[in-house]
Design a protein around this motif. Sequence first.
Motif, PDB file in Angstrom:
ATOM      1  N   VAL A  28       0.856  -1.183   0.000  1.00 40.23           N
ATOM      2  CA  VAL A  28       0.000   0.000   0.000  1.00 40.23           C
ATOM      3  C   VAL A  28       0.894   1.236   0.000  1.00 40.23           C
ATOM      4  O   VAL A  28       1.824   1.340   0.807  1.00 40.23           O
ATOM      5  CB  VAL A  28      -0.924   0.049   1.234  1.00 40.23           C
ATOM      6  CG1 VAL A  28      -1.777   1.314   1.219  1.00 40.23           C
ATOM      7  CG2 VAL A  28      -1.820  -1.184   1.307  1.00 40.23           C
ATOM      8  N   VAL A  29       0.613   2.151  -0.930  1.00 42.32           N
ATOM      9  CA  VAL A  29       1.307   3.445  -0.955  1.00 42.32           C
ATOM     10  C   VAL A  29       0.219   4.504  -1.060  1.00 42.32           C
ATOM     11  O   VAL A  29      -0.658   4.416  -1.916  1.00 42.32           O
ATOM     12  CB  VAL A  29       2.270   3.566  -2.163  1.00 42.32           C
ATOM     13  CG1 VAL A  29       2.945   4.932  -2.176  1.00 42.32           C
ATOM     14  CG2 VAL A  29       3.309   2.447  -2.126  1.00 42.32           C
ATOM     15  N   VAL A  30       0.262   5.470  -0.161  1.00 44.05           N
ATOM     16  CA  VAL A  30      -0.758   6.515  -0.171  1.00 44.05           C
ATOM     17  C   VAL A  30      -0.092   7.873  -0.012  1.00 44.05           C
ATOM     18  O   VAL A  30       0.891   8.009   0.712  1.00 44.05           O
ATOM     19  CB  VAL A  30      -1.824   6.259   0.920  1.00 44.05           C
ATOM     20  CG1 VAL A  30      -1.267   6.447   2.305  1.00 44.05           C
ATOM     21  CG2 VAL A  30      -3.036   7.131   0.717  1.00 44.05           C
ATOM     22  N   GLN A  31      -0.632   8.848  -0.732  1.00 44.88           N
ATOM     23  CA  GLN A  31      -0.120  10.211  -0.647  1.00 44.88           C
ATOM     24  C   GLN A  31      -1.178  11.100  -0.019  1.00 44.88           C
ATOM     25  O   GLN A  31      -2.370  10.943  -0.284  1.00 44.88           O
ATOM     26  CB  GLN A  31       0.232  10.740  -2.039  1.00 44.88           C
ATOM     27  CG  GLN A  31       0.781  12.150  -1.999  1.00 44.88           C
ATOM     28  CD  GLN A  31       1.262  12.637  -3.354  1.00 44.88           C
ATOM     29  OE1 GLN A  31       1.354  11.870  -4.308  1.00 44.88           O
ATOM     30  NE2 GLN A  31       1.568  13.908  -3.441  1.00 44.88           N
ATOM     31  N   ASP A  82      -7.759  -2.593  12.045  1.00 41.03           N
ATOM     32  CA  ASP A  82      -8.856  -1.997  12.824  1.00 41.03           C
ATOM     33  C   ASP A  82      -8.306  -0.987  13.836  1.00 41.03           C
ATOM     34  O   ASP A  82      -8.901   0.074  14.043  1.00 41.03           O
ATOM     35  CB  ASP A  82      -9.660  -3.073  13.555  1.00 41.03           C
ATOM     36  CG  ASP A  82     -10.455  -3.952  12.601  1.00 41.03           C
ATOM     37  OD1 ASP A  82     -10.727  -3.509  11.461  1.00 41.03           O
ATOM     38  OD2 ASP A  82     -10.797  -5.082  12.985  1.00 41.03           O
ATOM     39  N   GLU A  83      -7.184  -1.322  14.473  1.00 43.77           N
ATOM     40  CA  GLU A  83      -6.565  -0.395  15.430  1.00 43.77           C
ATOM     41  C   GLU A  83      -6.090   0.873  14.718  1.00 43.77           C
ATOM     42  O   GLU A  83      -6.231   1.976  15.252  1.00 43.77           O
ATOM     43  CB  GLU A  83      -5.386  -1.064  16.147  1.00 43.77           C
ATOM     44  CG  GLU A  83      -5.809  -2.129  17.143  1.00 43.77           C
ATOM     45  CD  GLU A  83      -4.634  -2.897  17.713  1.00 43.77           C
ATOM     46  OE1 GLU A  83      -4.457  -2.868  18.941  1.00 43.77           O
ATOM     47  OE2 GLU A  83      -3.867  -3.512  16.926  1.00 43.77           O
ATOM     48  N   VAL A  84      -5.528   0.709  13.527  1.00 40.31           N
ATOM     49  CA  VAL A  84      -5.066   1.877  12.767  1.00 40.31           C
ATOM     50  C   VAL A  84      -6.244   2.780  12.422  1.00 40.31           C
ATOM     51  O   VAL A  84      -6.146   4.006  12.522  1.00 40.31           O
ATOM     52  CB  VAL A  84      -4.312   1.447  11.485  1.00 40.31           C
ATOM     53  CG1 VAL A  84      -3.918   2.668  10.663  1.00 40.31           C
ATOM     54  CG2 VAL A  84      -3.071   0.631  11.846  1.00 40.31           C
ATOM     55  N   MET A  85      -7.374   2.192  12.042  1.00 48.09           N
ATOM     56  CA  MET A  85      -8.549   2.990  11.679  1.00 48.09           C
ATOM     57  C   MET A  85      -9.096   3.783  12.867  1.00 48.09           C
ATOM     58  O   MET A  85      -9.749   4.800  12.680  1.00 48.09           O
ATOM     59  CB  MET A  85      -9.651   2.094  11.100  1.00 48.09           C
ATOM     60  CG  MET A  85      -9.353   1.594   9.704  1.00 48.09           C
ATOM     61  SD  MET A  85      -9.042   2.903   8.487  1.00 48.09           S
ATOM     62  CE  MET A  85     -10.698   3.519   8.215  1.00 48.09           C
ATOM     63  N   MET A  86      -8.825   3.330  14.083  1.00 48.34           N
ATOM     64  CA  MET A  86      -9.317   4.033  15.267  1.00 48.34           C
ATOM     65  C   MET A  86      -8.360   5.134  15.740  1.00 48.34           C
ATOM     66  O   MET A  86      -8.726   5.947  16.584  1.00 48.34           O
ATOM     67  CB  MET A  86      -9.567   3.041  16.406  1.00 48.34           C
ATOM     68  CG  MET A  86     -10.746   2.122  16.119  1.00 48.34           C
ATOM     69  SD  MET A  86     -11.250   1.101  17.527  1.00 48.34           S
ATOM     70  CE  MET A  86      -9.767   0.188  17.881  1.00 48.34           C
ATOM     71  N   ALA A 116      -6.648   6.403   4.930  1.00 48.45           N
ATOM     72  CA  ALA A 116      -6.748   6.193   3.482  1.00 48.45           C
ATOM     73  C   ALA A 116      -5.956   4.950   3.061  1.00 48.45           C
ATOM     74  O   ALA A 116      -6.398   4.191   2.185  1.00 48.45           O
ATOM     75  CB  ALA A 116      -6.243   7.421   2.734  1.00 48.45           C
ATOM     76  N   ALA A 117      -4.800   4.736   3.688  1.00 49.26           N
ATOM     77  CA  ALA A 117      -3.982   3.561   3.365  1.00 49.26           C
ATOM     78  C   ALA A 117      -4.721   2.272   3.720  1.00 49.26           C
ATOM     79  O   ALA A 117      -4.711   1.308   2.940  1.00 49.26           O
ATOM     80  CB  ALA A 117      -2.648   3.629   4.106  1.00 49.26           C
ATOM     81  N   ILE A 118      -5.368   2.251   4.862  1.00 47.68           N
ATOM     82  CA  ILE A 118      -6.111   1.056   5.272  1.00 47.68           C
ATOM     83  C   ILE A 118      -7.292   0.818   4.327  1.00 47.68           C
ATOM     84  O   ILE A 118      -7.553  -0.315   3.917  1.00 47.68           O
ATOM     85  CB  ILE A 118      -6.595   1.169   6.734  1.00 47.68           C
ATOM     86  CG1 ILE A 118      -5.401   1.292   7.690  1.00 47.68           C
ATOM     87  CG2 ILE A 118      -7.493  -0.016   7.097  1.00 47.68           C
ATOM     88  CD1 ILE A 118      -4.347   0.210   7.584  1.00 47.68           C
ATOM     89  N   LYS A 119      -7.993   1.873   3.948  1.00 51.23           N
ATOM     90  CA  LYS A 119      -9.110   1.728   2.999  1.00 51.23           C
ATOM     91  C   LYS A 119      -8.609   1.185   1.667  1.00 51.23           C
ATOM     92  O   LYS A 119      -9.229   0.312   1.059  1.00 51.23           O
ATOM     93  CB  LYS A 119      -9.836   3.062   2.806  1.00 51.23           C
ATOM     94  CG  LYS A 119     -10.672   3.440   4.002  1.00 51.23           C
ATOM     95  CD  LYS A 119     -11.359   4.778   3.807  1.00 51.23           C
ATOM     96  CE  LYS A 119     -12.066   5.169   5.096  1.00 51.23           C
ATOM     97  NZ  LYS A 119     -12.126   6.589   5.319  1.00 51.23           N
ATOM     98  N   GLN A 120      -7.452   1.703   1.222  1.00 54.49           N
ATOM     99  CA  GLN A 120      -6.864   1.212  -0.032  1.00 54.49           C
ATOM    100  C   GLN A 120      -6.516  -0.264   0.098  1.00 54.49           C
ATOM    101  O   GLN A 120      -6.777  -1.057  -0.814  1.00 54.49           O
ATOM    102  CB  GLN A 120      -5.616   2.032  -0.370  1.00 54.49           C
ATOM    103  CG  GLN A 120      -4.956   1.621  -1.668  1.00 54.49           C
ATOM    104  CD  GLN A 120      -3.692   2.421  -1.940  1.00 54.49           C
ATOM    105  OE1 GLN A 120      -3.598   3.596  -1.631  1.00 54.49           O
ATOM    106  NE2 GLN A 120      -2.706   1.775  -2.518  1.00 54.49           N
ATOM    107  N   TYR A 121      -5.940  -0.659   1.223  1.00 55.97           N
ATOM    108  CA  TYR A 121      -5.605  -2.068   1.464  1.00 55.97           C
ATOM    109  C   TYR A 121      -6.869  -2.932   1.410  1.00 55.97           C
ATOM    110  O   TYR A 121      -6.900  -3.966   0.743  1.00 55.97           O
ATOM    111  CB  TYR A 121      -4.924  -2.225   2.824  1.00 55.97           C
ATOM    112  CG  TYR A 121      -4.771  -3.661   3.255  1.00 55.97           C
ATOM    113  CD1 TYR A 121      -3.751  -4.462   2.740  1.00 55.97           C
ATOM    114  CD2 TYR A 121      -5.657  -4.235   4.159  1.00 55.97           C
ATOM    115  CE1 TYR A 121      -3.617  -5.790   3.129  1.00 55.97           C
ATOM    116  CE2 TYR A 121      -5.531  -5.561   4.549  1.00 55.97           C
ATOM    117  CZ  TYR A 121      -4.511  -6.333   4.030  1.00 55.97           C
ATOM    118  OH  TYR A 121      -4.387  -7.647   4.408  1.00 55.97           O
ATOM    119  N   GLN A 122      -7.913  -2.481   2.093  1.00 53.94           N
ATOM    120  CA  GLN A 122      -9.147  -3.256   2.146  1.00 53.94           C
ATOM    121  C   GLN A 122      -9.783  -3.391   0.767  1.00 53.94           C
ATOM    122  O   GLN A 122     -10.346  -4.430   0.436  1.00 53.94           O
ATOM    123  CB  GLN A 122     -10.139  -2.604   3.122  1.00 53.94           C
ATOM    124  CG  GLN A 122      -9.697  -2.733   4.562  1.00 53.94           C
ATOM    125  CD  GLN A 122     -10.541  -1.887   5.510  1.00 53.94           C
ATOM    126  OE1 GLN A 122     -10.978  -0.791   5.170  1.00 53.94           O
ATOM    127  NE2 GLN A 122     -10.753  -2.398   6.714  1.00 53.94           N
TER     128      GLN A 122
END
Length: 134
Positions: A28-31, A82-86, A116-122
Amino acid sequence: MMSEQYSATTWDHVRNPRNVGAMEDANVVVQAGDPTCGDTLLYFLKIEAGIVKDIKFLIKGCGAAIATSSIATEMVMGKSIDEVMMLTDLEIANALGGLPEEKMHCSNMAASALHAAIKQYQETVAGTVPPLGL
């Protein structure tokens, strides 16, 4: 004077940022960026089985942007998605010993980029949306 507004922890992360650099095997790469002040942030994450196994970042920004991006990498390493999203911008700022109000957008940028990175991963790596180019 700006130096009096930053904690010793913030200054430590400004002078010695953790986990800086690009990552060849990131999945995952996010800007992210804040056009109002010119900060630009790139996070590289290696997520395996829903856990952040590695994270690196590259940044062009002020001291607060560097410090918040750096400490955020330490806060999410080894954590579940999930922890990152919180994780919130306030938690990032508090981990640095607080930030001046006018620099809170920096912790918001770090938290938003991680979300955003977690959403991209999901959506891609975890398989709900095919990666671009396939």
